[in-house]
Design a protein around this motif. Sequence first.
Motif, short mmCIF file in Angstrom:
data_model
loop_
_atom_site.label_atom_id
_atom_site.label_comp_id
_atom_site.label_asym_id
_atom_site.label_seq_id
_atom_site.Cartn_x
_atom_site.Cartn_y
_atom_site.Cartn_z
N MET A 1 0.82 -1.19 0.00
CA MET A 1 0.00 0.00 0.00
C MET A 1 0.88 1.27 0.00
O MET A 1 0.59 2.21 -0.71
CB MET A 1 -0.91 -0.04 1.23
CG MET A 1 -1.87 1.10 1.29
SD MET A 1 -3.08 0.95 0.00
CE MET A 1 -4.42 1.73 0.75
N LEU A 2 1.91 1.26 0.80
CA LEU A 2 2.82 2.40 0.87
C LEU A 2 3.59 2.57 -0.44
O LEU A 2 3.81 3.68 -0.91
CB LEU A 2 3.80 2.22 2.04
CG LEU A 2 4.70 3.41 2.33
CD1 LEU A 2 3.89 4.65 2.62
CD2 LEU A 2 5.62 3.08 3.50
N LEU A 3 3.96 1.44 -1.05
CA LEU A 3 4.66 1.47 -2.34
C LEU A 3 3.76 2.07 -3.42
O LEU A 3 4.21 2.87 -4.24
CB LEU A 3 5.12 0.06 -2.74
CG LEU A 3 5.84 -0.04 -4.08
CD1 LEU A 3 7.12 0.78 -4.06
CD2 LEU A 3 6.12 -1.48 -4.42
N CYS A 4 2.50 1.71 -3.41
CA CYS A 4 1.53 2.24 -4.39
C CYS A 4 1.40 3.76 -4.24
O CYS A 4 1.40 4.49 -5.23
CB CYS A 4 0.19 1.56 -4.20
SG CYS A 4 -1.05 2.07 -5.39
N ALA A 5 1.32 4.23 -3.00
CA ALA A 5 1.22 5.67 -2.75
C ALA A 5 2.49 6.39 -3.21
O ALA A 5 2.42 7.49 -3.78
CB ALA A 5 0.96 5.94 -1.28
N ALA A 6 3.64 5.78 -2.99
CA ALA A 6 4.90 6.39 -3.42
C ALA A 6 4.99 6.47 -4.93
O ALA A 6 5.46 7.48 -5.48
CB ALA A 6 6.08 5.59 -2.86
N VAL A 7 4.54 5.43 -5.63
CA VAL A 7 4.55 5.43 -7.10
C VAL A 7 3.61 6.51 -7.64
O VAL A 7 3.95 7.24 -8.57
CB VAL A 7 4.18 4.03 -7.65
CG1 VAL A 7 3.92 4.09 -9.14
CG2 VAL A 7 5.27 3.03 -7.32
#
Length: 106
Positions: A1-7
């Motif tokens: 989820m955090l990776l998706c927000a960062a992307v």
Amino acid sequence: MLLCAAVLLAGALIWGIFGHIDTQIAVYAEVENEKALCRVKSADIDAVHTGDILKIEKTEGVVTEIGEYDEASGTYTVFADIAAGDGYYTAYLVTERIRPLSFVLN
């Protein structure tokens, strides 16, 4: 989820820096020898200035002159230099180009 927000955040930042939002007027252009002649309605002419961008497909040119009003057609003649092949095109006069990041910084 955090990776998706960062992307998503990285994509928005890249678009904000390198992308742009155009305000444009649709016109028909006749191109001959890399010179374009466009007819612009009198209601739209106040937004058009020399130095504005003329876009035909993926090619961009520069408005060089705004001609006189033609009463018969109710339009102004606009001339531009553009590296497009001879012919008739649907074109766009870009009257304003905004970088999305300018909304954040202003």
